[in-house]
Write a protein that holds these residues in place. Structure first.
Motif, PDB file in Angstrom:
ATOM      1  N   ASP A   1      14.071   2.288  -7.571  1.00  0.00           N
ATOM      2  CA  ASP A   1      13.031   2.592  -8.534  1.00  0.00           C
ATOM      3  C   ASP A   1      11.644   2.650  -7.552  1.00  0.00           C
ATOM      4  N   LYS A   2      11.571   2.072  -6.295  1.00  0.00           N
ATOM      5  CA  LYS A   2      10.588   2.211  -5.400  1.00  0.00           C
ATOM      6  C   LYS A   2      10.689   3.789  -4.615  1.00  0.00           C
ATOM      7  N   GLY A   3      11.588   4.374  -4.635  1.00  0.00           N
ATOM      8  CA  GLY A   3      11.884   5.422  -3.858  1.00  0.00           C
ATOM      9  C   GLY A   3      12.098   5.561  -2.254  1.00  0.00           C
ATOM     10  N   TYR A   4      12.387   4.336  -1.962  1.00  0.00           N
ATOM     11  CA  TYR A   4      12.797   4.172  -0.762  1.00  0.00           C
ATOM     12  C   TYR A   4      13.710   3.238  -0.276  1.00  0.00           C
TER      13      TYR A   4
ATOM     14  N   ASP B   1      15.971   1.032  -2.486  1.00  0.00           N
ATOM     15  CA  ASP B   1      15.301   0.642  -3.948  1.00  0.00           C
ATOM     16  C   ASP B   1      15.243   1.876  -4.717  1.00  0.00           C
TER      17      ASP B   1
END
Length: 86
Positions: free
Chosen positions: A83-86, A81
């Protein structure tokens, strides 16, 4: 470079020990001037921690599962993801 920062931190007493297995350039080859500091403060290991029979089996099994999910029309597990960075 990160290794120079670690050497500076150790020389100034900010850190006393450090273990590392990932380097800017691999294989890592310390300069002669770095060797004594590295020997005193650091444990340097090759970047092979994930190269065991068990981890190769686990990664292969997971790759098979992800491909099977995709072929079956399912959303593969473990998607990144951004946007979440993971």
């Amino acid at each position: 470079a990160p290794m120079n920062t670690l050497l500076d931190f150790s020389a100034n007493g900010i850190i006393s020990k450090f273990i590392i297995d990932v380097y800017d350039n691999e294989p890592y080859s310390p300069q002669k001037s770095e060797y004594e500091v590295l020997k005193k403060y650091f444990l340097l290991t090759p970047h092979i921690g994930a190269n065991t029979r068990e981890s190769i089996h686990q990664r292969s099994t997971e790759a098979y599962e992800i491909i099977n999910e995709y072929i079956s029309g399912l959303e593969p597990h473990g998607l990144i993801d951004l946007d979440k960075g993971y």
